[in-house]
Write a protein that holds these residues in place. Structure first.
Motif, PDB file in Angstrom:
ATOM      1  N   VAL A  47     -43.239 -38.190 -20.404  1.00 33.97           N
ATOM      2  CA  VAL A  47     -42.419 -39.122 -19.630  1.00 33.97           C
ATOM      3  C   VAL A  47     -42.390 -40.475 -20.330  1.00 33.97           C
ATOM      4  CG1 VAL A  47     -42.750 -38.014 -17.391  1.00 33.97           C
ATOM      5  CG2 VAL A  47     -44.344 -39.786 -18.133  1.00 33.97           C
TER       6      VAL A  47
ATOM      7  N   LEU B 244     -37.612 -38.444 -14.115  1.00 31.46           N
ATOM      8  CA  LEU B 244     -39.074 -38.396 -14.021  1.00 31.46           C
ATOM      9  C   LEU B 244     -39.510 -37.249 -13.103  1.00 31.46           C
ATOM     10  CD1 LEU B 244     -40.056 -42.200 -13.734  1.00 31.46           C
ATOM     11  CD2 LEU B 244     -40.214 -40.742 -15.756  1.00 31.46           C
TER      12      LEU B 244
ATOM     13  N   HIS C 125     -39.592 -34.006 -14.559  1.00 27.52           N
ATOM     14  CA  HIS C 125     -40.774 -33.837 -15.412  1.00 27.52           C
ATOM     15  C   HIS C 125     -42.066 -33.885 -14.610  1.00 27.52           C
ATOM     16  CE1 HIS C 125     -37.816 -34.274 -18.553  1.00 27.52           C
ATOM     17  NE2 HIS C 125     -38.710 -33.789 -19.392  1.00 27.52           N
TER      18      HIS C 125
END
Lengths: 247, 430
Positions: free
Chosen positions: A181, A221, A224
């Motif tokens: 990230v 995000l 992920h």
């Protein structure tokens, strides 16, 4: 022509940004031909209370610092916030997640009452700032560029595009493609994408760009594996002065 | 001078904010203290609730000068809590990066913060007129160290590649080869540095104290080791609280510390005294050339011990690069599994032994942090030195007394921002 008088001040910080100024080394000797450095406690003994340009490092974390900072503003024609602590609050604001009494209790226990501390804030929360040099720490080339521009009376050019632009120019493989990230898509460039270049996600130390697409970035995000809280926690690491702006 | 009052506000050419207050009446010290007025930053609270992966980002920011050491120590504490052992390659790269930080920090201190005192100028800028080549040499050496920091760590202030488990990116082998050549080429500059500091007259003053540092059976301990006291032997890092007793004083916002006596010294001179036999042979020769004899009880000689360590770190870096190249650098990936536990990391920072302790919950969230900083450990010893020094120099002019006092404090290379990551606030109204 009289040389502009320049002063450096530090509030709550690691003084790493002033140290970056000292690392410009031989160029620093060239720079001191153009200016008079009248106060730089980390490097010199002389000091003066008259100056035109003030570089201010650090966040404000004590009541007494507010007055000192206001005096600097009244004295200097130009105030430049130096580094993340001064511009966006930096990691000092991490303590703001707790009540101040709790913070003092965590660290000092029964002696907590003897300590003065207020929620950490960037200097702009207290005074008007003319220019900002972002980063934790600042980038020395950007420091030189901004200082040069100010000395010749031009407005410094500060990027308003994200770190991704610089990262792509370096032809780095996107960290999201590697399963990592990164705050690069919403963070102001100017660091030459140094962290992603060394295979580490951007942590947002230069603050958000003016018009960040946070909802799209938060989706990225969450794809992920981060929860919304974890995503906000990422933004808060360096830019923790205001949780509201990340919602 | 039998009566005098010294109030040095915000002592300069040190990192952070400190004041010195000395009151002498009829030749007797009525009051002597070093006030620490740096702002509190509450690092112990900052990392709470965050993932173990994020903590080094935060603790690195305790100090701009020794960010590599803070990051290294933080990582070691987390690895110890997780029961993770890094590879030999990772340890060697960390040692190389630490050497680079020692060189840049020591060079910054001896050339830019200490040397101006010997020429009675207020800053290194004041030395440029008569000693330009010296100043430029200091800058070149510092740049070289910065370059090595950047080569291994990504950048020299708040390193990027230094991660839990392994480096996020290795340096290129060709860059390491090129860098080794640069160090070899810089040897004459290092020799000139030794010559320059040999010729500066260090004030004469001795006070034996307890010396504390890490120690290793087979190397000059910087990256790791047991805690050694010159008084009473060794302690494991995990048991650091048995050795290091922190305490608060009213006039300082940084915690003080004591071990066996009421104060102890950490830093280059303590390491030199405790681990002399493991110095590189060239560093031992240099110590002799500069009049630094083992053991040494003159705290002003800490500056000279820093020059000796600079030589050691340069030579050791050559060996580390050779070792790394002979095995070839492998890309590494570390598998880390969060679990509950406690970990302590102890590393030598340029200014002395640094401890980080962390506790994690079963999800790897930080539940506790404690950081013991070299400058905090030295504060009580600096005051004890001053109490011993001041009566011996009362026959001097006031300006000379002040200079001797400031030089003594500077010799410890105090880093006050570090030391006051937590503090007690008390303003001194003189």
């Amino acid at each position: 022509m009289t040389k502009p008088r320049v002063a450096f001040f530090s509030f709550s910080s690691c003084e790493g940004c002033q140290l970056v100024v000292l690392t410009i080394e031989e160029q620093l000797l060239e720079l001191v031909k153009l200016i008079d450095i009248v106060s730089f406690r980390e490097a010199m003994s002389e000091k003066s209370d008259e100056y035109d340009i003030a570089f201010v490092e650090g966040s404000i974390t004590r009541t007494s610092e507010i007055e000192r900072l206001k005096t600097i503003r009244e004295t200097a024609k130009t105030v430049i916030a130096l580094g993340a602590c001064a511009t966006i609050g930096g990691i000092n604001c991490l303590k703001n997640q707790f009540e101040m009494n709790k913070v003092k209790d965590i660290v000092y226990g029964e002696m907590a009452d003897n300590y003065d501390t207020i929620p950490a804030r960037p200097i702009e929360a207290v005074i008007k700032v003319d220019y900002r040099i972002q980063g934790c720490p600042i980038d020395k080339d950007e420091f030189i560029e901004v200082t040069k521009a100010i000395l010749i009376g031009k407005k410094p050019r500060i990027p308003d595009y994200p770190v991704c632009v610089e990262c792509q120019m370096k032809e780095n493989v996107c960290l999201f493609e590697k399963g990592m990230v990164c705050l690069g898509p919403v963070t102001r460039a100017g660091c030459k994408a140094i962290c992603p270049t060394y295979n580490d996600g951007c942590v947002g130390c230069r603050g958000l760009i003016d018009d960040p697409n946070l909802s799209s970035h938060k989706n990225l995000l969450s794809e992920h594996g981060l929860t919304v809280d974890e995503a906000i926690s990422q933004y808060m690491m360096f830019g923790g002065n205001s949780k509201e702006k990340y919602k | 001078m039998h009566d005098f009052h010294v109030g040095i506000e915000h002592i300069t050419r040190v990192e952070g904010h400190g004041n010195i207050i000395i009151d002498v009446k009829e030749g007797k010290i009525r009051e002597l203290r070093m006030d620490i007025v740096e702002s509190p930053r509450f690092f112990e609270a900052m990392a709470l609730g965050r993932s173990y992966k994020e903590v080094a980002h935060i603790t690195s920011r305790i100090c701009g000068i020794c960010a590599v050491t803070h990051t290294t120590t933080s990582i070691k504490a987390i690895e110890s809590a997780l029961g993770f052992e890094p590879s030999i390659q990772t340890i060697k790269l960390r040692k190389l990066l630490l050497n680079a930080e020692f060189i840049q920090s020591h060079i910054l201190h001896v050339y830019f913060l200490t040397a101006p005192d010997f020429f009675r100028v207020s800053s290194v800028f004041g030395m440029v007129k008569d000693n330009k080549e010296t100043v430029l040499r200091g800058m070149r050496l510092k740049s070289l160290a910065n370059e090595l920091c950047a080569l291994v760590g990504g950048r020299h202030i708040h390193p990027i590649t230094l991660k839990i488990g392994c480096f996020s990116k290795n340096p290129e082998q060709k860059d390491l080869i090129a860098f080794k050549e640069k160090i070899i080429k810089a040897r004459p500059e290092i020799e000139k540095t030794v010559e320059f500091f040999r010729n500066l007259k260090t004030p004469e003053f001795e006070r034996e104290t307890e010396y504390v540092s890490l120690t290793c059976p087979d190397e000059y301990a910087l990256y790791d080791g047991n805690i050694k006291s010159s008084d009473n032997g060794e302690t494991k890092p995990a048991d650091y609280l048995d050795k290091v007793k922190e305490f608060m004083v009213r006039h300082a916002t940084a915690k003080h510390a004591k071990a066996n006596r009421d104060s102890y010294m950490v830093g280059a001179l303590a390491r030199f005294n405790n681990n002399y036999e493991h110095l590189h042979p060239r560093a031992k020769e240099v110590a002799e050339e500069m009049g630094l004899k083992h053991p040494c009880y003159n705290p002003y000689m800490n500056n000279i011990a820093q020059v000796v360590e600079t030589v050691h770190c340069f030579e050791d870096s050559i060996s580390l690069i050779d070792d790394l190249l002979s095995n070839g650098l492998q890309d590494e990936k570390a598998e880390l599994t969060p679990k509950a536990g406690r970990g302590v990391g102890a590393t030598e920072a340029p200014r002395g032994t640094l401890y980080h302790e962390h506790k994690l919950d079963e999800n790897g969230k930080i539940t506790y942090g404690n950081y013991v900083i070299p400058t905090g450990q030295n504060l009580a010893n600096i005051e004890n030195d001053l109490k011993s020094l001041v009566p011996k120099i009362l026959n001097k002019q006031k300006d000379d007394i002040i200079l001797d006092i400031e030089m003594l404090v500077r010799a410890y290379d105090p880093c006050i921002s570090c030391a006051t990551h937590l503090m007690k606030v008390e303003f001194v109204n003189e």
